[in-house]
Design an enzyme around this catalytic site. Structure first.
Site, mmCIF file in Angstrom:
data_model
loop_
_atom_site.group_PDB
_atom_site.id
_atom_site.type_symbol
_atom_site.label_atom_id
_atom_site.label_comp_id
_atom_site.label_asym_id
_atom_site.label_seq_id
_atom_site.Cartn_x
_atom_site.Cartn_y
_atom_site.Cartn_z
ATOM 1 N N HIS A 48 0.880 -1.189 0.000
ATOM 2 C CA HIS A 48 0.000 0.000 0.000
ATOM 3 C C HIS A 48 0.909 1.227 0.000
ATOM 4 O O HIS A 48 1.623 1.474 0.977
ATOM 5 C CB HIS A 48 -0.927 0.007 1.228
ATOM 6 C CG HIS A 48 -2.001 -1.023 1.164
ATOM 7 N ND1 HIS A 48 -2.418 -1.726 2.271
ATOM 8 C CD2 HIS A 48 -2.728 -1.479 0.137
ATOM 9 C CE1 HIS A 48 -3.366 -2.591 1.920
ATOM 10 N NE2 HIS A 48 -3.582 -2.446 0.623
ATOM 11 N N HIS A 80 3.053 -3.352 6.823
ATOM 12 C CA HIS A 80 2.081 -2.289 6.522
ATOM 13 C C HIS A 80 2.212 -1.219 7.598
ATOM 14 O O HIS A 80 3.017 -1.334 8.497
ATOM 15 C CB HIS A 80 0.649 -2.852 6.560
ATOM 16 C CG HIS A 80 0.300 -3.770 5.451
ATOM 17 N ND1 HIS A 80 -0.545 -3.416 4.431
ATOM 18 C CD2 HIS A 80 0.691 -5.046 5.185
ATOM 19 C CE1 HIS A 80 -0.677 -4.435 3.603
ATOM 20 N NE2 HIS A 80 0.063 -5.433 4.045
#
Lengths: 310, 94
Positions: free
Chosen positions: A70, A197
């Protein structure tokens, strides 16, 4: 700070600078590290992993460290780069990483979503997805962590191309995801997959796509709790531990669930600092403290894998 | 690069199923252009939402009128982004 030439590990960098530093690490430690192209992105940028290996043969038991899937989660790519330098600096000095690399290879992918990462530097700092186009829709990109073949298009993902959690037209539709899947399946001997993440300070294990308990949940939970304890030992950063579905939410199509369902038992997701004060905009002066503590957690997991090869 | 002048990040605490459905109703309204930073389906764990400047008023009105508990975690997103830019510029000059 671990600076080589002019790469400041306590700062955020462009994709180009990251790729250059990967090359520099491989050049500085040619007998331990090599930069390997595993594919390309939708906008045709190379995808590079750093392979750390001390042994012969291409099928040694291996660990995959994934980061930056991401794109806006910048502490993830930055921590991966610090970790790369740490591995080559400590090999031969730190008994743990030295013994891990005696037995296993480590593959580190600092930027799993290169197009998205460049987009956060040039257009939209808060971009999350890939940059693939969808005929018939004005919206761009797929959530690369909803695109893996693990209960694809199930709960926690959307079929709407404009959604931040759009799963894509089909599993592995994103070339960035398919490149990793193909590489890992071709290698065939990965024992551990860890995805970095941010944010929320969580350490999680399968499953995300169902609340059902994974067959190895007890062992994974024990390892994760030890890792979180090691991480906290440096500066007290508290992590919550549990399966993804019961700790945050159910999400289908995730990398770690795919790894686990494909025989890679030691599969974990880290959500790094912080708990929301800065969110995705973690200040650069927290990069090295975050990377240092994360390393203690990673090392704990990798030592367990080293001692429990299957 | 796109700018986020006046945008803020709200942390919304949902305490029961009813509040989750109200929050889902809010998040689903396209015209507000909300961006979920952190979602959570388990009660007691907050949801972080980026609220564009133009949607601040309607969102606050909705949250207050529905009795949803929230706080502002990032008051000036653009200021954080500017600081990040300055640091990167400084680092590159270094």
């Amino acid at each position: 700070e671990r600076s080589s030439n002019n790469f400041n590990y306590g700062a955020y960098h462009s994709l180009e600078a990251i790729y250059q530093e990967m090359d520099s690490i491989a050049g500085d430690f040619p007998h331990l590290a090599s930069r390997v192209k595993i594919g390309h992105s939708f906008e045709d940028r190379p995808m590079y992993v750093l392979k750390f290996s001390t042994g012969k043969g291409s099928q040694r038991p291996a660990i995959w460290l994934n980061a930056g899937i991401h794109s806006r989660e910048w502490i993830s790519q930055a921590t991966a780069m610090w970790t790369a330098r740490k591995i080559v600096s400590d090999y031969g000095k730190d008994p743990a990483i030295t013994s891990i690399l005696k037995k296993m290879d480590i593959f580190l992918l600092p930027v799993a979503n290169p197009d998205g990462y460049v987009h956060t530097h040039t257009e939209n700092r808060l971009w999350r997805k890939t940059r693939s186009l969808h005929p018939g829709s004005p919206c761009i990109g797929v959530d690369p962590n909803r695109n893996w073949n693990a209960s694809f298009a199930g709960r926690g993902a959307s079929g709407n191309p404009c959604s931040e959690v759009y799963h894509g037209p089909h599993a592995n539709s994103e070339v960035e995801v398919k490149s990793v899947v193909d590489f890992i399946q071709k290698h065939g001997n990965f024992k551990c997959f860890i995805d970095l993440h941010s944010y929320s300070q969580l350490l999680m294990y399968p499953y995300a796509y169902t609340a059902k308990e994974a067959p190895d949940a007890d062992e994974l939970d024990e390892v994760a709790r030890r890792a979180a304890k090691a991480l906290a030992s440096l500066s007290g950063t508290q992590y919550r531990v549990g399966s993804t579905a019961t700790t945050v939410y159910q999400a289908s199509g995730s990398s770690v669930d795919w790894a686990y369902d494909n025989g890679i038992k030691y599969a974990f997701t880290f959500e790094l600092r912080d708990t929301g004060h800065y969110g995705f905009l973690l200040p650069a002066d927290q990069i090295i403290p975050t990377a240092e503590e994360t390393w203690l957690g990673l090392k704990t997991i990798m030592e367990h894998v080293r001692d429990h090869l299957y | 690069r796109g700018k986020f002048f006046g945008d803020q990040v709200f942390r919304i605490n949902v305490r029961n199923g009813d509040e989750i459905s109200k929050l889902n109703e809010l998040v689903k309204s396209d015209n507000l252009k909300l961006n979920i930073w952190k979602s959570s389906c388990s009660l007691g764990h907050p949801v972080d939402v980026l609220v564009p400047a133009v949607s601040l008023q309607p969102v606050e009105f909705f949250l207050k009128s529905q009795g949803l508990d929230y706080s502002v975690t990032i008051e000036d997103l653009q200021a954080l982004l500017d600081k990040e830019d300055e640091e990167m510029q400084y680092n590159q000059e270094q």
